[in-house]
Design a protein around this motif. Structure first.
Motif, PDB file in Angstrom:
ATOM      1  N   ILE A 232     -21.528  -8.262  57.444  1.00 41.23           N
ATOM      2  CA  ILE A 232     -22.599  -7.640  58.237  1.00 41.23           C
ATOM      3  C   ILE A 232     -22.203  -6.230  58.664  1.00 41.23           C
ATOM      4  O   ILE A 232     -22.971  -5.275  58.522  1.00 41.23           O
ATOM      5  N   ILE A 233     -20.983  -6.101  59.188  1.00 42.19           N
ATOM      6  CA  ILE A 233     -20.537  -4.795  59.680  1.00 42.19           C
ATOM      7  C   ILE A 233     -20.428  -3.799  58.530  1.00 42.19           C
ATOM      8  O   ILE A 233     -20.904  -2.660  58.632  1.00 42.19           O
ATOM      9  N   GLY A 234     -19.798  -4.223  57.421  1.00 45.55           N
ATOM     10  CA  GLY A 234     -19.669  -3.327  56.270  1.00 45.55           C
ATOM     11  C   GLY A 234     -21.010  -2.911  55.719  1.00 45.55           C
ATOM     12  O   GLY A 234     -21.220  -1.744  55.362  1.00 45.55           O
ATOM     13  N   GLY A 235     -21.953  -3.861  55.654  1.00 44.77           N
ATOM     14  CA  GLY A 235     -23.292  -3.528  55.169  1.00 44.77           C
ATOM     15  C   GLY A 235     -24.013  -2.576  56.102  1.00 44.77           C
ATOM     16  O   GLY A 235     -24.668  -1.630  55.660  1.00 44.77           O
ATOM     17  N   SER A 236     -23.894  -2.795  57.408  1.00 44.92           N
ATOM     18  CA  SER A 236     -24.569  -1.922  58.387  1.00 44.92           C
ATOM     19  C   SER A 236     -24.006  -0.513  58.374  1.00 44.92           C
ATOM     20  O   SER A 236     -24.731   0.460  58.615  1.00 44.92           O
ATOM     21  N   LEU A 237     -22.701  -0.391  58.087  1.00 42.31           N
ATOM     22  CA  LEU A 237     -22.060   0.924  58.079  1.00 42.31           C
ATOM     23  C   LEU A 237     -22.021   1.543  56.680  1.00 42.31           C
ATOM     24  O   LEU A 237     -21.378   2.574  56.472  1.00 42.31           O
ATOM     25  N   LYS A 238     -22.727   0.909  55.728  1.00 42.04           N
ATOM     26  CA  LYS A 238     -22.903   1.448  54.365  1.00 42.04           C
ATOM     27  C   LYS A 238     -21.575   1.666  53.644  1.00 42.04           C
ATOM     28  O   LYS A 238     -21.362   2.697  52.989  1.00 42.04           O
ATOM     29  N   LEU A 239     -20.665   0.691  53.732  1.00 40.08           N
ATOM     30  CA  LEU A 239     -19.414   0.787  52.990  1.00 40.08           C
ATOM     31  C   LEU A 239     -19.669   0.469  51.520  1.00 40.08           C
ATOM     32  O   LEU A 239     -20.558  -0.320  51.192  1.00 40.08           O
ATOM     33  N   ASN A 240     -18.874   1.082  50.609  1.00 33.20           N
ATOM     34  CA  ASN A 240     -19.056   0.809  49.185  1.00 33.20           C
ATOM     35  C   ASN A 240     -18.379  -0.515  48.807  1.00 33.20           C
ATOM     36  O   ASN A 240     -17.705  -1.147  49.631  1.00 33.20           O
ATOM     37  N   ASP A 241     -18.544  -0.929  47.545  1.00 36.11           N
ATOM     38  CA  ASP A 241     -18.037  -2.233  47.104  1.00 36.11           C
ATOM     39  C   ASP A 241     -16.524  -2.346  47.251  1.00 36.11           C
ATOM     40  O   ASP A 241     -15.999  -3.397  47.643  1.00 36.11           O
ATOM     41  N   THR A 242     -15.811  -1.273  46.930  1.00 31.65           N
ATOM     42  CA  THR A 242     -14.348  -1.296  47.033  1.00 31.65           C
ATOM     43  C   THR A 242     -13.910  -1.476  48.483  1.00 31.65           C
ATOM     44  O   THR A 242     -13.001  -2.266  48.788  1.00 31.65           O
ATOM     45  N   GLN A 243     -14.544  -0.729  49.384  1.00 29.25           N
ATOM     46  CA  GLN A 243     -14.211  -0.838  50.803  1.00 29.25           C
ATOM     47  C   GLN A 243     -14.570  -2.222  51.351  1.00 29.25           C
ATOM     48  O   GLN A 243     -13.814  -2.803  52.142  1.00 29.25           O
TER      49      GLN A 243
ATOM     50  N   GLY B 253     -34.306  -7.623  52.708  1.00 34.53           N
ATOM     51  CA  GLY B 253     -33.670  -6.941  51.584  1.00 34.53           C
ATOM     52  C   GLY B 253     -32.671  -5.883  51.971  1.00 34.53           C
ATOM     53  O   GLY B 253     -32.051  -5.278  51.096  1.00 34.53           O
ATOM     54  N   GLY B 254     -32.503  -5.645  53.261  1.00 34.41           N
ATOM     55  CA  GLY B 254     -31.565  -4.617  53.718  1.00 34.41           C
ATOM     56  C   GLY B 254     -32.287  -3.337  54.064  1.00 34.41           C
ATOM     57  O   GLY B 254     -33.067  -2.815  53.256  1.00 34.41           O
ATOM     58  N   GLN B 255     -32.044  -2.837  55.268  1.00 30.39           N
ATOM     59  CA  GLN B 255     -32.743  -1.641  55.728  1.00 30.39           C
ATOM     60  C   GLN B 255     -32.472  -0.464  54.791  1.00 30.39           C
ATOM     61  O   GLN B 255     -31.337  -0.153  54.466  1.00 30.39           O
ATOM     62  N   GLY B 256     -33.556   0.182  54.349  1.00 29.50           N
ATOM     63  CA  GLY B 256     -33.418   1.333  53.459  1.00 29.50           C
ATOM     64  C   GLY B 256     -33.425   0.988  51.985  1.00 29.50           C
ATOM     65  O   GLY B 256     -33.432   1.888  51.132  1.00 29.50           O
ATOM     66  N   SER B 257     -33.418  -0.306  51.638  1.00 33.33           N
ATOM     67  CA  SER B 257     -33.417  -0.692  50.223  1.00 33.33           C
ATOM     68  C   SER B 257     -34.802  -0.463  49.621  1.00 33.33           C
ATOM     69  O   SER B 257     -35.819  -0.597  50.309  1.00 33.33           O
ATOM     70  N   PRO B 258     -34.874  -0.119  48.309  1.00 33.43           N
ATOM     71  CA  PRO B 258     -36.171   0.169  47.681  1.00 33.43           C
ATOM     72  C   PRO B 258     -37.104  -1.035  47.621  1.00 33.43           C
ATOM     73  O   PRO B 258     -38.319  -0.867  47.556  1.00 33.43           O
TER      74      PRO B 258
END
Length: 433
Positions: free
Chosen positions: A28-39, A146-151
């Motif tokens: 949740i935290i990583g998704g909210s802070l827009k971390l990439n897959d590696t992070q 779908g996640g805030q900001g997703s198309p």
């Protein structure tokens, strides 16, 4: 006497029971802070690794540290909202700096924690936990869409996935008992991801590109930075966790028939403080005792600490396998959202359960609950109301947990302590009437 296979199997069961609850926090935290897959993969691997260290520290213990009961530690839900707020206002190093200092404070203040408990009775902790749960509901709903900001935000396939995941979790809780019920969230996440894969919504590129083995190392996101507002916020989160952990220690003491004293509580809280510091250094999050594993101990009636030692070792090994961590990152946002609706709703319900221990016939108590939840939730939902204040004050207020907690503590002191005589008289009059 348990053999090695039994110890491993029972330890793995403990890992499964806490896995979804702990892993969903960095997700949740990583998704909210827009971390990439590696992070994200590092964040999850580091979390598993540090969960293992924290659990072993608490279970094995030393003369001065560790409760030495079959407890499993994992990331606390109560930290999600405040961490996301700090991350949006400042940056990742500020988050981890606040966690390190909060952990040090928990360790140092463990011996005097008993004196602080009077400032956190059920009316305060119940209000705070309720605020935390309510303020997280928008996060769950955004992911369910779908996640805030997703198309594809709000499209039907996301809503169907979220609803299906939620319904499956509810069905498992309604018709099953025991172990399967305890891992209902994990089953929901796995089934939802399989359904998402069938719908073409799952991408395994992050898994294929991840290495098989990697050593978790400190300060992955840089040296910690320190901000007084962030530190105060995180310390309040940790105090709430200390109150919850103390309750878990007493529950486990009854289940295992092992009496504990104040000095044992202090040793347990010291271990929790060290675990929180490790969380900050390894760039994960604050740790607390997981109550779902207490239920597992009660259900299986296996009270042997070696089982939880095995669980800690399994977590350590999983933390060294980036492919396992990357596998968790493929879960679609809608599936996470469906699971989070249930999990965050349970946080609200747990807070309400704590408030159920409060005398709600007292108008003073009703006023404390009303004002603290209103101010806390309002601050979290409308953080822009503080945007013209200095940055430090802005960060301190917008998470909701700080203004909500301060309101509850101060109003409780004012209405139930300074005015206790008037409150008692009013209650007597009400009973006579």
């Amino acid at each position: 006497m348990l053999n090695k296979r039994s110890v491993f199997a029972l330890g793995f069961q403990h890992v499964l029971a806490m896995y979804a609850g702990s892993m969903i926090v960095p997700l949740i935290i990583g998704g909210s802070l827009k971390l990439n897959d590696t992070q994200m993969a590092y964040l999850i691997a580091a979390d598993m690794f540090t969960c293992g260290i924290a659990t072993l520290l608490q279970v094995i213990g030393t003369r001065f540290v560790g409760i030495r009961l079959p407890v499993v530690l994992g990331c606390t839900f109560t930290a999600v909202g405040p961490i996301v707020a700090i991350g949006h206002t400042a940056n990742l190093p500020t988050i981890f700096g606040s966690i390190v200092i909060a952990g040090i404070l928990v360790f140092l203040l463990a011996p005097v924690f008993g004196r602080l408990l009077k400032f956190f009775p059920p009316i305060v902790t119940g209000s705070v936990v309720t605020i935390i749960g309510l303020s997280l509901i928008p996060v769950a709903m955004n992911d369910a869409a779908g996640g805030q900001g997703s198309p594809d935000f709000g499209q039907s396939h996301n809503l169907i996935l979220a609803l299906g995941t939620l319904v499956l979790i509810i069905v498992l809780n309604r018709f099953f008992k025991g172990f399967l019920r305890s891992i209902s969230v994990l089953v929901g996440l796995i089934a939802g991801t399989i359904a998402g894969y069938a719908m073409g919504l799952v991408n395994f590129s992050s898994v294929t590109s991840a290495s098989w083995v990697n050593i978790v190392h400190p300060l992955y996101f840089g040296r910690p930075q320190f901000n007084i507002a962030a530190i105060i916020t995180m310390f309040i989160v940790c105090v709430v966790s200390m109150v919850e952990s103390t309750g878990v220690y007493y529950a486990l003491s009854k289940i295992t028939e092992k009496p504990i004293e104040d000095k044992d509580i202090v040793k347990g809280l010291r271990a929790e403080g060290i675990a929180i510091v490790l969380g900050g250094l390894f760039n994960t999050f604050p740790y607390t005792t997981f109550s779902q594993n207490v239920g597992l101990v009660s259900m299986t009636r296996v009270k042997n600490r070696s089982v939880v030692v095995a669980a800690g070792c399994i977590l350590l090994v999983l933390g060294l396998l980036p492919k396992v961590a990357a596998l968790v990152t493929v879960i679609p946002s809608a599936v996470l959202g469906g699971a989070m609706i249930a999990m965050f709703g349970m946080v609200v319900a747990y807070g309400m359960n704590m408030l159920g221990k409060v005398d709600l016939r007292s108008n003073e108590n009703l006023l404390i609950i009303a004002c603290s939840i209103s101010i806390g939730l309002g601050s979290a939902v409308v953080p822009q109301m503080f945007e013209h204040l200095p940055n430090t004050v802005n960060m301190l207020l917008q998470s909701g947990i700080v203004p909500g907690t301060l309101t509850a503590v101060l109003m409780n002191l004012f209405l139930n302590h300074f005015g206790s005589a008037q409150a008692s008289e009013a209650l007597r009059d009400e009973k006579v009437a």
